[in-house]
Write a protein that holds these residues in place. Sequence first.
Motif, PDB file in Angstrom:
ATOM      1  N   UNK A 485       0.830  -1.214   0.000  1.00  0.00           N
ATOM      2  CA  UNK A 485       0.000   0.000   0.000  1.00  0.00           C
ATOM      3  C   UNK A 485       0.858   1.254   0.000  1.00  0.00           C
ATOM      4  N   UNK A 486       0.243   2.324  -0.495  1.00  0.00           N
ATOM      5  CA  UNK A 486       0.922   3.636  -0.470  1.00  0.00           C
ATOM      6  C   UNK A 486       0.518   4.370   0.808  1.00  0.00           C
ATOM      7  N   UNK A 487       1.488   4.888   1.539  1.00  0.00           N
ATOM      8  CA  UNK A 487       1.209   5.582   2.808  1.00  0.00           C
ATOM      9  C   UNK A 487       1.939   6.925   2.824  1.00  0.00           C
ATOM     10  N   UNK A 488       1.205   7.965   3.199  1.00  0.00           N
ATOM     11  CA  UNK A 488       1.857   9.266   3.450  1.00  0.00           C
ATOM     12  C   UNK A 488       2.071   9.367   4.943  1.00  0.00           C
ATOM     13  N   UNK A 489       3.267   9.740   5.376  1.00  0.00           N
ATOM     14  CA  UNK A 489       3.553   9.727   6.804  1.00  0.00           C
ATOM     15  C   UNK A 489       4.558  10.826   7.151  1.00  0.00           C
ATOM     16  N   UNK A 490       4.739  11.011   8.449  1.00  0.00           N
ATOM     17  CA  UNK A 490       5.663  12.047   8.925  1.00  0.00           C
ATOM     18  C   UNK A 490       6.378  11.506  10.147  1.00  0.00           C
ATOM     19  N   UNK A 491       7.646  11.873  10.325  1.00  0.00           N
ATOM     20  CA  UNK A 491       8.390  11.401  11.490  1.00  0.00           C
ATOM     21  C   UNK A 491       9.327  12.511  11.967  1.00  0.00           C
ATOM     22  N   UNK A 492       9.367  12.689  13.251  1.00  0.00           N
ATOM     23  CA  UNK A 492      10.262  13.711  13.829  1.00  0.00           C
ATOM     24  C   UNK A 492      11.208  13.037  14.804  1.00  0.00           C
ATOM     25  N   UNK A 493      12.504  13.294  14.616  1.00  0.00           N
ATOM     26  CA  UNK A 493      13.498  12.805  15.579  1.00  0.00           C
ATOM     27  C   UNK A 493      13.977  14.009  16.385  1.00  0.00           C
ATOM     28  N   UNK A 494      13.789  13.936  17.723  1.00  0.00           N
ATOM     29  CA  UNK A 494      14.126  15.062  18.585  1.00  0.00           C
ATOM     30  C   UNK A 494      14.849  14.517  19.799  1.00  0.00           C
ATOM     31  N   UNK A 495      16.017  15.071  20.097  1.00  0.00           N
ATOM     32  CA  UNK A 495      16.731  14.613  21.283  1.00  0.00           C
ATOM     33  C   UNK A 495      17.431  15.806  21.900  1.00  0.00           C
ATOM     34  N   UNK A 496      17.178  16.032  23.172  1.00  0.00           N
ATOM     35  CA  UNK A 496      17.782  17.182  23.840  1.00  0.00           C
ATOM     36  C   UNK A 496      18.498  16.663  25.083  1.00  0.00           C
ATOM     37  N   UNK A 497      19.785  16.887  25.145  1.00  0.00           N
ATOM     38  CA  UNK A 497      20.490  16.399  26.341  1.00  0.00           C
ATOM     39  C   UNK A 497      21.594  17.382  26.702  1.00  0.00           C
ATOM     40  N   UNK A 498      21.192  18.606  26.962  1.00  0.00           N
ATOM     41  CA  UNK A 498      22.183  19.635  27.313  1.00  0.00           C
ATOM     42  C   UNK A 498      23.059  19.938  26.112  1.00  0.00           C
ATOM     43  N   UNK A 499      23.417  21.170  25.930  1.00  0.00           N
ATOM     44  CA  UNK A 499      24.219  21.554  24.762  1.00  0.00           C
ATOM     45  C   UNK A 499      23.399  21.372  23.507  1.00  0.00           C
ATOM     46  N   UNK A 500      24.079  21.135  22.361  1.00  0.00           N
ATOM     47  CA  UNK A 500      23.311  21.009  21.119  1.00  0.00           C
ATOM     48  C   UNK A 500      22.612  19.650  21.081  1.00  0.00           C
ATOM     49  N   UNK A 501      21.386  19.639  20.577  1.00  0.00           N
ATOM     50  CA  UNK A 501      20.604  18.409  20.524  1.00  0.00           C
ATOM     51  C   UNK A 501      20.580  17.849  19.123  1.00  0.00           C
ATOM     52  N   UNK A 502      19.573  17.034  18.873  1.00  0.00           N
ATOM     53  CA  UNK A 502      19.401  16.475  17.527  1.00  0.00           C
ATOM     54  C   UNK A 502      17.971  16.738  17.099  1.00  0.00           C
ATOM     55  N   UNK A 503      17.825  17.212  15.851  1.00  0.00           N
ATOM     56  CA  UNK A 503      16.472  17.452  15.361  1.00  0.00           C
ATOM     57  C   UNK A 503      16.416  17.170  13.863  1.00  0.00           C
TER      58      UNK A 503
END
Length: 697
Positions: A485-503
């Motif tokens: 099947x065809x699926x439209x989707x969205x995903x967010x990766x977020x990580x905050x641990x002091x200093x610069x995080x990941x987004x």
Amino acid sequence: MTDLSLYRNIGIFAHVDAGKTTTTERILKLTGEIHKIGEVHEGESTTDFMEQEAERGITIQSAAVSCFWKDHRFNVIDTPGHVDFTVEVYRSLKVLDGGIGVFCGSGGVEPQSETNWRYANESEVARIIFINKLDRMGAEFLRVTEQVKKVLGANPLIMVLPIGIEDDFVGVVDLLSRKAFVWDDSGEPENYDIVEIPADMVDEVEMYREQLIEMAVEQDDDLMEMYLEGKEPAMDDIKRCIRTGTRKLDFFPTYCGSAFKNKGMQLLLDAVVDYLPNPTEVDPQPLTDEDGEPNGEHALVSIDEPFRALAFKIMDDRFGALTFVRIYSGKLNKGDTILNSYTGKTERVGRMCEMQADERKELNSAQAGDIIAIVGMKNVQTGHTLCDPKHECTLEPMIFPEPVISIAVSPKDKGSTEKMGVAIGKMVQEDPSFRVETDEDSGETILKGMGELHLDIKVDILKRTYGVELEVGAPQVAYRETITQEIEDSYTHKKQSGGSGQFGKIDYTMKPGEPNSGFTFTTSVVGGNVPKEFFPAIEKGFKFMMAAGPLAGFPVLDVEIDLNDGGFHAVDSSAVAFEIAAKGAFRQTMPKAGAQLLEPIMAVDVFTPEDHVGDVIGDLNRRRGMISGQEAGVTGVRIKADVPLSEMFGYIGSLRTMTSGRGQFSMLFAHYSACPNNVADDVIAKEKERAAAKKKK
């Protein structure tokens, strides 16, 4: 220096049991290379020198031999016919200039003949056809030539007609010279007389001779005009036209005989000299850039060019590692330093030799057109280019098929563990279609190959040649996973641990791809919501996850992903963050997209006597096979079917029981297809059990 126009690099290829190895033996006897003929069925042929080959009466690895006929040097490669060893045929064709396609006079064009013919077409190798075994029951020369037209889509140019058939086969009529070659019953190839054409064949000979000349003169407009005006061109002109047409693959000169009874072989050898190209007449091999794409340059076959050669086979024998090399240009002397353009390392050539199957003749030098073996090369693998260090280049590489079957093996004792590692390392170098992996969880060694016989022989070699005693697990099928099947989707990766995080945020569409497309990644991001420099990281993340699907951890096939939007953070976004986002997105969306298990489907070709057809078809249906065709022959029926590989284990035993030992079959990987739900559920449950058992260990 040898004149390259006197070289013929040829291969002999055909279906199992059509008589390739016997034909090679006869060529060696006629050219004076051997004095006693060794028979395949007695396990004594020159080119089948492995114990396993002698026992089973089949060829497993290609063998190279050199011989001379009428001042011409033949480098002959006898290739295997069994489908599990087609990689040997493929890599031999890659380095040859011409070939002899051998067909059985009663069996005709069999399944493996089709595969080998297709490989030869892809490699653009000029061929002569030899229809063998005309002394056998049910043999019929003209029926096989019709099959060549119908099944292979090829154009046979009939050069000879048989005199007599089956038990009465005594010789052949050469159409061009209008002479009959008749052998006596001594079985000696030299014992023949050249006589007048039998009276009852005169009209037939004239008819086929006319067809031959008509087809040949189409290669030359002037000769064609002359022929249409009623003048027959000179013999040399006709032969020149046949040579041109053969080289262009417009037609294939077709001969017949019985290799086993030594009848008809001389005309075949003359045809190799007359019609197959020498190394300088073949289109030169393309050179490629680092990515394997042709760069427009070619390896011209000439002694005066820089040294260029392709390693096409690695073999380990009692004297050490041998690297079989086809030299395309330049010269090579003992003691020269050559560059492996794949590894970037140079190696010194210590010893070179010319191979006579498993015998060898030491050489001091070799040149363009030669096929030789170099002893003791360290890091060379099949498909690597060897060249002059001052003129680096890469020849078009070889592409090998993916294995479809695997078995788990473990050594019976500690002493065998180390031996097994060394032995398997050597075997993987020798055979690119044989792969080995270690299961990280269980520590088991997994051997992967092209079929049951392929792996059976590998295990046999490990036991006998290397003395490694193994415990062998049940064969495993190489399943795959995909989506429906065809699926439209969205995903967010977020990580905050002091200093610069990941987004990293990605919006994407996941949909089923075209069959055999693998993995396709596209982007339709408008504006700078996801900066371009992160696209490769996102693609890398998705691609990495294709290695293991959500159902049972099998590799994923045919998935298309389009990145259409997303978001980033000026400080926290990085390539790593977006790669992790892609991995998370894959895990999230795959189960939603109707994940489905795929199984390998094999194109199976079964030969059975007529009275067992119903049993064979019934059995194939029980194995979930789809019958795609039937063809009645003189000695039996050929049934074609598409059958899942998982249902084909041990098939040869069932077939022999059903057909009183007279049935034969071959199978070839065709494609992947969706698994029925009940089968898929079983496979997934077993994989989960296996994974749980590994964890306990």
